[in-house]
Design an enzyme around this catalytic site. Structure first.
Site, PDB file in Angstrom:
ATOM      1  N   CYS A 171     -30.042  -9.672  16.531  1.00 13.84           N
ATOM      2  CA  CYS A 171     -30.934  -9.218  17.590  1.00 13.84           C
ATOM      3  C   CYS A 171     -32.219  -8.688  16.976  1.00 13.84           C
ATOM      4  CB  CYS A 171     -30.197  -8.118  18.340  1.00 13.84           C
ATOM      5  SG  CYS A 171     -31.251  -7.036  19.239  1.00 13.84           S
TER       6      CYS A 171
ATOM      7  N   THR B 133     -34.616  -7.161  19.096  1.00 16.66           N
ATOM      8  CA  THR B 133     -35.243  -6.349  20.148  1.00 16.66           C
ATOM      9  C   THR B 133     -35.958  -5.126  19.581  1.00 16.66           C
ATOM     10  OG1 THR B 133     -33.617  -7.044  21.766  1.00 16.66           O
ATOM     11  CG2 THR B 133     -34.752  -4.987  22.229  1.00 16.66           C
TER      12      THR B 133
HETATM   13  P1  5GP Z   1     -22.995  -8.109  16.826  1.00 21.36           P
HETATM   14  O1  5GP Z   1     -21.543  -7.884  17.060  1.00 21.36           O
HETATM   15  O2  5GP Z   1     -23.267  -9.478  16.259  1.00 21.36           O
HETATM   16  O3  5GP Z   1     -23.647  -7.022  16.044  1.00 21.36           O
HETATM   17  O4  5GP Z   1     -23.704  -8.051  18.270  1.00 21.36           O
HETATM   18  C1  5GP Z   1     -23.353  -8.943  19.295  1.00 21.36           C
HETATM   19  C2  5GP Z   1     -24.183  -8.634  20.534  1.00 21.36           C
HETATM   20  O5  5GP Z   1     -25.593  -8.811  20.298  1.00 21.36           O
HETATM   21  C3  5GP Z   1     -23.920  -9.561  21.701  1.00 21.36           C
HETATM   22  O6  5GP Z   1     -22.713  -9.294  22.349  1.00 21.36           O
HETATM   23  C4  5GP Z   1     -25.161  -9.350  22.578  1.00 21.36           C
HETATM   24  O7  5GP Z   1     -25.048  -8.192  23.378  1.00 21.36           O
HETATM   25  C5  5GP Z   1     -26.252  -9.096  21.545  1.00 21.36           C
HETATM   26  N1  5GP Z   1     -27.093 -10.305  21.375  1.00 21.36           N
HETATM   27  C6  5GP Z   1     -26.699 -11.580  21.210  1.00 21.36           C
HETATM   28  N2  5GP Z   1     -27.754 -12.408  21.050  1.00 21.36           N
HETATM   29  C7  5GP Z   1     -28.849 -11.644  21.132  1.00 21.36           C
HETATM   30  C8  5GP Z   1     -30.261 -11.917  21.058  1.00 21.36           C
HETATM   31  O8  5GP Z   1     -30.713 -13.047  20.855  1.00 21.36           O
HETATM   32  N3  5GP Z   1     -31.090 -10.854  21.215  1.00 21.36           N
HETATM   33  C9  5GP Z   1     -30.617  -9.589  21.444  1.00 21.36           C
HETATM   34  N4  5GP Z   1     -31.485  -8.611  21.628  1.00 21.36           N
HETATM   35  N5  5GP Z   1     -29.299  -9.287  21.486  1.00 21.36           N
HETATM   36  C10 5GP Z   1     -28.423 -10.306  21.343  1.00 21.36           C
END
Ligand code: 5GP
Length: 345
Positions: free
Chosen positions: A186, A188
């Protein structure tokens, strides 16, 4: 004048769980199953509340089959057709209680979701996922879905503050997805400067949700089994991960070979890769772009599942929690300046 919150807010990396005296004999004495009755749907869930994210590389039917064997949950991505869903449910009826059908807020999303739910009446969970759960438009969308599906358990997010957790629960959601910006792919926080340290977000949102008999998911930011344990300790009812489940056989995409090493592609749902793949269909899905990365190929996801469950059992044993449900009551977080010894990495 802008407001400043001076109280320090924490991420998983800022804390450790303090061990406590306990009478538990071994890790096998720990019960990781939870039995939860949801506020609005009135449905009851029994399972190990660890979830694979509804990202299109990770939230696959193959993942659901592997995770359901261990009673773990999968939020299935929104790009499967009603026919694919029908085939999956006929071949794997036992998996249905551990999956959710996902939808965003796009024009076709509601219709596509309705078709899937009509095709497969056994689905009881709906996952409504948008980048920014703070818009009134989203609140109205949750209400519309609740009106149309009164007895489905509705997951809605993402938000990071108590007042919005309450608003979404009062609008018909059962489980609120918490996390803005902590995800592994992400961007953001980089693109917008918006976010909230995940451990504090979970503590505050769990408190708000539980006050209304609602529930929350800690979504994103877990890098290892210890982070999953901290999220549960902070009060999360479910913990969702994307990156930790990426790179396995059960993920979508081919194995890539480079210089004798194997990788799989993993990308954010608003990354260039995702947008190209879904032909503009996800352009508004995430407020900001995501990354595309090649993660080392990790083989069968069962090894990762066992790693997570072993870590959780051990965290419960160290803190004296006989059941996962008791972990928040037993958890004392110690703020730390360093948690890992990185000399050999
Ligand atoms: P991880 O477990 O990989 O740290 O986080 C997974 C979460 O990241 C997902 O469930 C979703 O809420 C968030 N996420 C997935 N794709 C994106 C993206 O392209 N941009 C953002 N801001 N968040 C994402």
């Amino acid at each position: 004048m802008p407001n400043i919150v001076n109280e320090i807010k924490l991420d998983f990396k800022d804390v450790l769980l303090r061990p406590k005296r306990s009478t538990l004999r071994s890790r096998s004495d720990v019960n990781l199953h939870r039995n939860i009755t949801f506020r609005n749907s009135k449905q009851t869930y029994v399972g190990v509340p660890v979830m694979a994210s509804n990202m299109d590389t990770v939230g696959t039917f193959e993942m659901a089959k592997a995770l359901a064997k261990y009673s773990l949950f999968t939020c299935i991505h929104k790009y499967y057709s009603p026919d694919e869903w029908k085939k999956f449910s006929q071949e794997n009826p036992e998996c249905l209680k551990h999956v959710a059908a996902s939808a965003g807020m796009g024009e076709n999303d509601f219709n596509r979701l309705s078709e899937v739910l009509q095709a497969v009446p056994g689905i009881t969970f709906i996952c409504l996922d948008v980048a920014n759960g703070y818009s009134q438009h989203f609140v109205d969308f949750v209400r519309k879905v609740r009106t149309n599906f009164p007895s489905h358990t509705i997951i809605a997010g993402n938000v990071v503050t108590g007042e919005m957790v309450e608003e979404l629960i009062l609008s018909g959601a059962d489980i609120i997805k918490v996390g803005i910006g902590p995800g592994s792919v992400c961007t953001t926080r980089m693109k917008t400067g918006v976010g909230y340290p995940q451990l504090s977000a979970v503590i505050e949102c769990a408190d708000a949700a539980h006050g209304l008999q609602g529930h929350i998911i800690s979504d994103g930011g877990c890098t290892c089994a210890g982070d999953v344990a901290k999220a549960f300790g902070a009060g999360a009812d479910f913990v969702m991960a994307g990156g930790m489940f990426a790179g396995h056989d059960q993920c979508d995409g081919e194995v890539i070979e480079k210089n004798g090493k194997k990788f799989k592609l993993f990308y954010g749902m608003s990354s260039q890769t995702a947008m190209e793949r879904h032909a503009g269909g996800v352009a508004d899905y995430r407020a900001s772009e995501g990354k595309t990365v090649e993660v080392p190929y990790k083989g069968n996801v069962e090894a990762t599942i066992q790693d997570i469950l072993g870590g959780l059992r051990s965290a419960c044993t160290y803190t004296g929690a006989g059941k996962l449900k008791e972990l928040p009551r037993r958890a004392t977080f110690i703020r730390c300046t360093q948690q890992l010894n990185n000399i050999y990495t």
